[in-house]
Motif scaffolding. Structure first.
Motif, PDB file in Angstrom:
ATOM      1  N   ALA A  86       0.660  -1.521   0.245  1.00 14.34           N
ATOM      2  CA  ALA A  86       0.062   0.184  -0.059  1.00 14.34           C
ATOM      3  C   ALA A  86       1.047   0.944   0.228  1.00 14.34           C
ATOM      4  O   ALA A  86       0.690   2.363  -0.578  1.00 14.34           O
ATOM      5  CB  ALA A  86      -0.786   0.276   0.766  1.00 14.34           C
ATOM      6  N   VAL A  89       2.383   2.230  -3.296  1.00 13.94           N
ATOM      7  CA  VAL A  89       1.808   3.039  -4.163  1.00 13.94           C
ATOM      8  C   VAL A  89       0.935   3.992  -3.881  1.00 13.94           C
ATOM      9  O   VAL A  89       1.525   4.644  -4.594  1.00 13.94           O
ATOM     10  CB  VAL A  89       0.040   1.932  -4.578  1.00 13.94           C
ATOM     11  CG1 VAL A  89      -1.011   2.794  -5.005  1.00 13.94           C
ATOM     12  CG2 VAL A  89       0.755   0.293  -5.505  1.00 13.94           C
ATOM     13  N   ARG A  90       0.938   4.325  -2.545  1.00 13.85           N
ATOM     14  CA  ARG A  90       0.401   5.747  -1.778  1.00 13.85           C
ATOM     15  C   ARG A  90       1.945   6.559  -2.363  1.00 13.85           C
ATOM     16  O   ARG A  90       1.535   7.430  -2.758  1.00 13.85           O
ATOM     17  CB  ARG A  90       1.051   4.813  -0.621  1.00 13.85           C
ATOM     18  CG  ARG A  90       0.166   6.805   0.339  1.00 13.85           C
ATOM     19  CD  ARG A  90      -0.411   6.899   1.592  1.00 13.85           C
ATOM     20  NE  ARG A  90       1.236   5.916   2.424  1.00 13.85           N
ATOM     21  CZ  ARG A  90       0.613   4.537   3.032  1.00 13.85           C
ATOM     22  NH1 ARG A  90       0.173   4.063   3.002  1.00 13.85           N
ATOM     23  NH2 ARG A  90       2.183   4.673   3.388  1.00 13.85           N
ATOM     24  N   ALA A 153       2.768  -4.552  -7.809  1.00 17.16           N
ATOM     25  CA  ALA A 153       2.658  -2.834  -7.769  1.00 17.16           C
ATOM     26  C   ALA A 153       3.206  -1.906  -7.635  1.00 17.16           C
ATOM     27  O   ALA A 153       3.147  -0.848  -8.594  1.00 17.16           O
ATOM     28  CB  ALA A 153       2.915  -2.869  -5.867  1.00 17.16           C
ATOM     29  N   CYS A 157       1.670   0.903 -10.776  1.00 20.10           N
ATOM     30  CA  CYS A 157       2.115   2.110 -10.716  1.00 20.10           C
ATOM     31  C   CYS A 157       2.631   2.759 -11.940  1.00 20.10           C
ATOM     32  O   CYS A 157       2.209   3.575 -12.308  1.00 20.10           O
ATOM     33  CB  CYS A 157       3.291   2.883 -10.057  1.00 20.10           C
ATOM     34  SG  CYS A 157       2.271   2.378  -7.970  1.00 20.10           S
ATOM     35  N   GLU A 170      -7.805   1.388  -4.932  1.00 19.36           N
ATOM     36  CA  GLU A 170      -7.769   1.134  -3.489  1.00 19.36           C
ATOM     37  C   GLU A 170      -7.713  -0.308  -3.518  1.00 19.36           C
ATOM     38  O   GLU A 170      -7.461  -1.324  -3.003  1.00 19.36           O
ATOM     39  CB  GLU A 170      -8.827   1.714  -2.090  1.00 19.36           C
ATOM     40  CG  GLU A 170      -8.332   3.545  -2.052  1.00 19.36           C
ATOM     41  CD  GLU A 170      -7.173   2.568  -1.453  1.00 19.36           C
ATOM     42  OE1 GLU A 170      -6.529   2.294  -0.520  1.00 19.36           O
ATOM     43  OE2 GLU A 170      -6.012   3.774  -2.251  1.00 19.36           O
ATOM     44  N   VAL A 173      -5.245  -2.304  -4.727  1.00 13.96           N
ATOM     45  CA  VAL A 173      -4.199  -2.520  -3.343  1.00 13.96           C
ATOM     46  C   VAL A 173      -3.886  -4.176  -2.052  1.00 13.96           C
ATOM     47  O   VAL A 173      -3.297  -4.259  -2.239  1.00 13.96           O
ATOM     48  CB  VAL A 173      -4.193  -0.602  -2.909  1.00 13.96           C
ATOM     49  CG1 VAL A 173      -2.939  -0.958  -1.615  1.00 13.96           C
ATOM     50  CG2 VAL A 173      -3.162   0.221  -3.510  1.00 13.96           C
ATOM     51  N   SER A 177      -1.933  -6.550  -1.812  1.00 12.69           N
ATOM     52  CA  SER A 177      -1.357  -6.631  -1.177  1.00 12.69           C
ATOM     53  C   SER A 177      -1.255  -8.235  -0.385  1.00 12.69           C
ATOM     54  O   SER A 177      -0.421  -8.499   0.242  1.00 12.69           O
ATOM     55  CB  SER A 177      -1.835  -5.416   0.318  1.00 12.69           C
ATOM     56  OG  SER A 177      -1.488  -4.297  -0.332  1.00 12.69           O
TER      57      SER A 177
END
Length: 190
Positions: A86, A89-90, A153, A157, A170, A173, A177
């Motif tokens: 997470a 990606v964030r 991930a 991205c 989300e 993600v 995860s």
């Protein structure tokens, strides 16, 4: 060139390299956008490639420091594995220009990057070994661990930053995860 001038060149480089690539950015455009003279530029950077290297090391350092902070924030291997996916990606969403630069430009190996990477991977490997000893993670080499942990991930991205897919959701993600944990959990994956 003052440190402020150096920083202006790096900020200009992030914008120009992101738009034109390192190869497509002239030294003149870089100096002009950074607002520095020829002499000031050469005081800190021997050339455009050195700017790209410094910017790359800066971006990698920001990412690695934040990644380690995320890793330390979790009490369980599962939380850390999922949290790091997470986080990745964030971070890319919060720093799209830096992430795009890191995905598209690979400057030649440098002592500064090598030193930073050694310290980062040493800490991640140390954390990983503790988790393996407790049976929380599988015992795999670092490359395999990275690919299973963050590879999907990173690709999600990369596709978004290159305009090939919408911004990661989300739900995606969450799936990535969960998949990372299923791949890496040492007998505790569910």
């Amino acid at each position: 060139m003052s440190e402020a001038g150096r920083e202006r060149v790096l900020r200009a480089a992030l914008e120009l390299f992101g738009r034109n690539g390192v190869a497509g950015t002239t030294l003149s455009a870089l100096r002009t956008a950074g607002g520095v003279s020829v002499g000031s530029f050469y005081h800190h950077f021997p050339g455009k490639e050195a700017v790209a290297e410094a910017l790359f090391v800066e971006c990698v350092g920001m990412y690695q420091d934040a990644f380690l902070g995320e890793l330390r924030a979790h009490d369980s291997a599962r939380g850390a594995v999922s949290g790091a996916v997470a986080f990745h990606v964030r971070w890319c969403k919060e720093h799209p220009d830096r992430a795009r630069f890191m995905f598209t430009e690979r400057p030649a190996a440098s002592a500064a990057l090598d030193e930073r990477n050694r310290a980062f991977y040493r800490e991640v490997r140390s954390w990983w070994r503790v988790q393996v000893r407790h049976g929380a993670l599988i015992d795999v080499d670092g490359t395999t661990a990275f690919v299973l942990w963050l590879g999907p991930a990173q690709e999600l991205c990369r596709m978004w930053l290159n305009g090939q897919s919408p911004e990661p959701a989300e739900e995606q993600v969450g799936w990535l995860s969960a998949a990372a944990w299923r791949s890496l959990g040492g007998g505790h994956a569910d």
